[in-house]
Design an enzyme around this catalytic site. Sequence first.
Site, mmCIF file in Angstrom:
data_model
loop_
_atom_site.group_PDB
_atom_site.id
_atom_site.type_symbol
_atom_site.label_atom_id
_atom_site.label_comp_id
_atom_site.label_asym_id
_atom_site.label_seq_id
_atom_site.Cartn_x
_atom_site.Cartn_y
_atom_site.Cartn_z
ATOM 1 N N TRP A 198 0.835 -1.208 0.000
ATOM 2 C CA TRP A 198 0.000 0.000 0.000
ATOM 3 C C TRP A 198 0.868 1.256 0.000
ATOM 4 O O TRP A 198 0.400 2.353 -0.276
ATOM 5 C CB TRP A 198 -0.956 0.017 1.212
ATOM 6 C CG TRP A 198 -0.289 0.279 2.549
ATOM 7 C CD1 TRP A 198 0.732 -0.421 3.100
ATOM 8 C CD2 TRP A 198 -0.604 1.328 3.480
ATOM 9 N NE1 TRP A 198 1.086 0.106 4.320
ATOM 10 C CE2 TRP A 198 0.272 1.191 4.585
ATOM 11 C CE3 TRP A 198 -1.531 2.362 3.503
ATOM 12 C CZ2 TRP A 198 0.251 2.044 5.690
ATOM 13 C CZ3 TRP A 198 -1.553 3.211 4.609
ATOM 14 C CH2 TRP A 198 -0.671 3.058 5.684
ATOM 15 N N ASP A 199 2.156 1.088 0.257
ATOM 16 C CA ASP A 199 3.107 2.196 0.247
ATOM 17 C C ASP A 199 2.975 3.014 -1.040
ATOM 18 O O ASP A 199 3.111 4.243 -1.045
ATOM 19 C CB ASP A 199 4.557 1.690 0.311
ATOM 20 C CG ASP A 199 4.822 0.733 1.457
ATOM 21 O OD1 ASP A 199 3.865 0.114 1.934
ATOM 22 O OD2 ASP A 199 5.991 0.594 1.849
ATOM 23 N N GLU A 211 1.098 -1.900 13.166
ATOM 24 C CA GLU A 211 1.178 -3.368 13.234
ATOM 25 C C GLU A 211 1.619 -3.849 14.613
ATOM 26 O O GLU A 211 1.796 -5.051 14.818
ATOM 27 C CB GLU A 211 2.138 -3.876 12.151
ATOM 28 C CG GLU A 211 1.576 -3.686 10.755
ATOM 29 C CD GLU A 211 2.573 -4.029 9.656
ATOM 30 O OE1 GLU A 211 3.778 -4.163 9.963
ATOM 31 O OE2 GLU A 211 2.149 -4.141 8.488
ATOM 32 N N LYS A 258 3.661 1.649 16.229
ATOM 33 C CA LYS A 258 4.737 1.500 15.231
ATOM 34 C C LYS A 258 4.764 2.674 14.247
ATOM 35 O O LYS A 258 5.815 3.193 13.895
ATOM 36 C CB LYS A 258 4.519 0.195 14.461
ATOM 37 C CG LYS A 258 5.571 -0.106 13.419
ATOM 38 C CD LYS A 258 5.264 -1.390 12.672
ATOM 39 C CE LYS A 258 6.336 -1.706 11.661
ATOM 40 N NZ LYS A 258 5.995 -2.810 10.779
ATOM 41 N N GLN A 259 3.596 3.065 13.772
ATOM 42 C CA GLN A 259 3.548 4.110 12.737
ATOM 43 C C GLN A 259 2.189 4.793 12.786
ATOM 44 O O GLN A 259 1.265 4.286 13.424
ATOM 45 C CB GLN A 259 3.777 3.485 11.363
ATOM 46 C CG GLN A 259 2.667 2.556 10.905
ATOM 47 C CD GLN A 259 3.130 1.604 9.800
ATOM 48 O OE1 GLN A 259 3.607 0.519 10.101
ATOM 49 N NE2 GLN A 259 2.987 2.007 8.556
HETATM 50 C C1 BGC Z 1 4.954 -1.320 7.499
HETATM 51 C C2 BGC Z 1 3.893 -1.389 6.415
HETATM 52 C C3 BGC Z 1 4.566 -1.288 5.069
HETATM 53 C C4 BGC Z 1 5.670 -2.321 4.909
HETATM 54 C C5 BGC Z 1 6.464 -2.162 3.629
HETATM 55 C C6 BGC Z 1 5.992 -2.410 7.258
HETATM 56 O O1 BGC Z 1 6.998 -2.329 8.222
HETATM 57 O O2 BGC Z 1 4.380 -1.498 8.765
HETATM 58 O O3 BGC Z 1 2.972 -0.337 6.588
HETATM 59 O O4 BGC Z 1 3.617 -1.452 4.061
HETATM 60 O O5 BGC Z 1 6.579 -2.217 5.984
HETATM 61 O O6 BGC Z 1 7.085 -0.911 3.574
#
Ligand code: BGC
Length: 773
Positions: free
Chosen positions: A356-357, A487, A600-601
């Site tokens: 989804w990035d 996550e 995490k984000q």
């Molecule tokens: C992130 C995801 C991301 C993926 C690839 C993961 O660490 O939590 O949001 O899509 O990395 O960049």
Amino acid sequence: MKDYIVADKWKIIENHFDPHLQMNSESLFSIGNGRMGQRANFEETYSGPSLRGSYIAGVYYPDKTRVGWWKNGYPEYFAKVLNSVNWIGIELKINGEIVDLYTCKVIDFKRELDMKSGLLKRSVTIKLKKDRVVEIRCERFYSMAQKDLCLMQYRVQPVNFNAKVNISWYLDTNVLNSDANYQEDFWKNRKQGIKKKKAWVMATTRKTGFTVCAAMRQELHTDNASEMVVSERMREGRIERAASTTVTQGGFISLKKYVSIASTFYHREEELVGVTTASAKTAMKDGFKKIRKAQARTWGDIWKRCDVEILGDVKAQQGIRFNIFQMIQTYTGDDPRLNIGPKGFTGEKYGGSTYWDTEAYCLPFYMSTTDPSVGRNLLIYRYNHLEKAIENASKLGFSGGAALYPMVTMNGEECHNEWEITFEEIHRNGAIAYAIHDYIRYTGDKEYLVDYGLEVLIAIARFWAQRVHVSPRKRKYVMHGVTGPNEYENNVNNNWYTNYIAAWCLQYAIAAARWVEERDPQKYTSLRSKINLDEESEFSHWNEIVEEMYYPVDESRGIFLQNDGFEDKEDLTVKDLDHAARPLNQNWSWDRILRSPFIKQADVLQGLYFFEEDFGIETIRRNFEYYEPKTVHESSLSPCVHSILAALIGNGEKAYEMYLRTARLDLDDYNNDTEDGCHITSMAGTWLSIVKGFAGMRVRDGVLHFKPFIPPAWEAYAFRISFRGQILRLVVGQEEVKVENLNDGPFSVVVFDECQNIEGNADATVRVSQQVA
Ligand code: BGC
């Protein structure tokens, strides 16, 4: 953190050789041209720790899934972009001694990535046995203008002795992926040939059947060498040419290698040998110098559209250019079958697949800095995967044309195999719908809905309509068993962000349908019958969900709750964490992470970033002030969203702090993982932090708006934006903001809420101090 890259505005420089840093540098100095790319491995033998990697976009292998406990619905394989033909290989022997930087003494070393011209250079001085000193200089690049071409030049000079030099150069398809679940060889060697000046090698991927062919030509020069003996060798998957000669002290031998690589992704198999050998031959005729010049010209043109200049801070300048350079060389957008892997061509982690990035982070960068077809191709990629997304959803029990786009994919099929992400991190579906909105808002190309966009939006809406259920207690639509962007908490109920984007998708799909119906009733009718859309019942159900969706909130604090029960977690912030515990994902058990309140984000904040216009600044501020202190930013995608929101709420200091984390994430190896490859998709976030964060760029009703601020450490920054066929340049200084209209016709922009109508090839200046006051 590492601090060995020399600060420079246009170059990435390493001027000291340390084998411990080799893997890291191999990632940082990677080069590519959108079709192929490569880590900065040494040409000659290297026996130290290294990840040898050359990758070709779109050429992948379905690596059989490996999990502990199989769950129904898991994909059978993970599609991986493969390590492919080693085209740079050289073996160099001097007076019988193999040159290997890991074993011989390195006296002087400089590696340089020239981002202005797209060249990787290295010069090294070594001392061999009996104090024999040798200088090596090499240079290579992937042609941006001619996507099948890669060229290198390698020069050896004995400094204080007459050297017996044996040099061989080869193409080799006997390569393995370091990331392979069952240590399988993904390639099957097919054939190779050396005939007169032609030399080529061909291999086919097992299972997927992509055939890749590489052909080479070479030029050898010496100045004062004695007679040269040239030979050739061939074995399965490898062709090699060699020369041996004596080079007198101070003289040199130099090799120029012209390589063309093509695959069945673009050609029929029977054409490959002809295409690559002819291309290598033409390249040699044109000559290294001419092609290198063209490379500099092509990059020059690219930079004219996408450069960001920062005055007064060389490290910041280097950081943003590095990110832009890597983004452009990963994806050039001329083929809708390709996409942007989180590591691009710089490593094997994440398999080179699409996340989804792309939609959530990368799309705005490409829309603003490249041809309009590039952003559109990113959307078409998902349109072409719609059938697979419907199939994917039906495997999980959804029906009636509902689509769930994969978390990770190469060809539309899901590759991810952790249940809490594969089945639960479904917010990605929302990002794909959001990208359509974002694209139309930016480009004005609403027509996209007619032939492509609407069909995707309806399939996504159908998924959400089935994924929610009515809570008998709450008498609201709820969504259970999801994982939000954070996550570090799985299997939660009512993740605010997911509920919000789901409802938004439903609403947007209906609005898009109404628009297409009016715009092109015929096409609308035929789409309706193609996808069996029962407007009356489906739309009224969707509307009801939108009206009755449940959102967890804390009224007293005035914030949205990340998910049900979030506030029952310990009330801690990152300041309460021991420094030694960071990063948590390398120091804590997973169980501990999941129970902790650390994020995490961006999660709720991701929603506030996407849907800023739905909320007042005070709401955004309250949520920011609650969530940011709990966020550890252990996804590289996190700091940029925080930087943009911090800028929006007027917290310049925080915006800058977060910017610094994204800008030099790889150059300074913040997360201690650059050796696996660079964080390509998050690099777009650095650009976003400047353009949407510091400069406050937004599009409202088809007009560009800016609300710039400048970090005190910078003298000025400037960038170019392509917008609806026009180009403008914004220069932000400490005192004033200048908007340059680089078009012949007039252009209107809004700066600090005031409309500026600028004549063609003129500019407008607005004083910053007045605005701040
Ligand atoms: C992130 C995801 C991301 C993926 C690839 C993961 O660490 O939590 O949001 O899509 O990395 O960049």
